[in-house]
Design a protein around this motif. Sequence first.
Motif, short mmCIF file in Angstrom:
data_model
loop_
_atom_site.label_atom_id
_atom_site.label_comp_id
_atom_site.label_asym_id
_atom_site.label_seq_id
_atom_site.Cartn_x
_atom_site.Cartn_y
_atom_site.Cartn_z
N GLN A 59 0.62 -1.34 0.00
CA GLN A 59 -0.02 0.03 -0.06
C GLN A 59 0.77 1.27 -0.03
OE1 GLN A 59 -3.15 -0.22 3.12
NE2 GLN A 59 -3.81 -2.11 2.43
N THR A 60 1.76 1.30 0.86
CA THR A 60 2.79 2.34 0.93
C THR A 60 3.73 2.43 -0.44
OG1 THR A 60 3.26 2.20 3.25
CG2 THR A 60 5.01 3.34 2.23
N ASP A 61 3.89 1.32 -0.84
CA ASP A 61 4.72 1.34 -2.34
C ASP A 61 3.70 1.95 -3.34
OD1 ASP A 61 6.77 0.13 -1.09
OD2 ASP A 61 6.40 -1.83 -1.75
N ALA A 62 2.48 1.68 -3.17
CA ALA A 62 1.56 2.16 -4.49
C ALA A 62 1.49 3.66 -4.43
CB ALA A 62 0.15 1.61 -4.17
N VAL A 63 1.30 4.18 -3.13
CA VAL A 63 1.59 5.76 -3.06
C VAL A 63 2.62 6.32 -3.83
CG1 VAL A 63 1.41 7.64 -1.36
CG2 VAL A 63 -0.21 5.48 -1.12
#
Length: 365
Positions: A59-63
């Motif tokens: 999820q952090t990587d997607a941001v």
Amino acid sequence: MYSPGSSGIEPIAHAAPVSLCTREPHVPADRLVAEMVPPPRFAAARFGTYLPDPNQPSQTDAVRVLETFAQGLGGAHAAGAAKRGFLGFGSRRPKAPAGPRGVYLDGGYGVGKTHLLASLWHAAPAEPALKAFGTFVELTNLVGALGFQQTVKTLSGHRLLCIDEFELDDPGDTVLVSTLLGKLVDAGVALAATSNTLPGKLGEGRFAAADFLREIQGLSARFRALRIDGEDYRHRGLPEAPAPYDEEIVAKTAYATEGTSLDAFPALLEHLAKVHPSRYGALTDGVRAVCLTDVGPVPDQSTALRLVVLADRLYDREVPVLASGLPFDRLFSEEMLAGGYRKKYFRAISRLTALARDAKPLIEG
């Protein structure tokens, strides 16, 4: 452009509930184009307001990936696109480079994909008129309203096209969307999409996808896929959804609350078959809460898919749902929940449950 009454339905201005079953809205083509922006629930969505699960690094990587993607959407040739009007005419932009020209957010329901897609739309360095945001159903309906060539002209002047709930439910949509996106990419339009299905597996379990493998592979080549893992944030750490209420309570609440609709669930399901799914949003114009009585199992798959679209539009517009009868997690049969559309059905259950929770203050107030 459209005004609030352009659908032929005036906003509700009195306490007496209306029936959605009496509404057959007409949505003009210019309204379809004007409404290609993030819906009310995601109007304030930004990367900074997305709360990634600390236990889900994807999820952090997607941001991070999407922020970089948004920054890359600027460019000198955006000014040329700004000269295009509603019909999409104007100076041509140079052809887009080969390779993926978009991002594809894949993951289960409730991991925040729509929030991230709306955040990308807001972050893209272009005027709102040069960015488009819509569901897959709304995109295909735009083609139906404008015609294929006119849709290409209208959207090819954009810097970014965001497509939420990307699904291919029949071969005709596969060929249509593949051709449309190909032309838009050639015109320099960047793409972003969300789905519960990886692009290479679109249509799987719903029609003979192998017969349209070339088109599906062509769609897949347009995107860089980002997998987003996690649990349904709509119910993460929240109290249990309220159980369905007594029918008399639902009816009394509808009459006592300004801006509500009141319908028997079976009758509403029948009415949905008479209204094109692209008009389900307009069906709820002016409605602040939906009250339903006699909620029960959905009888067949076609009806179930229409209900999914209605649930999405109610969720987008933040319309609470107060209901009597069966709880929403018993709407769909075990066979439906095990079939090719299962992710759609689980999304609908998740969203309707959240809207039922939102309706609780109507009773308590």
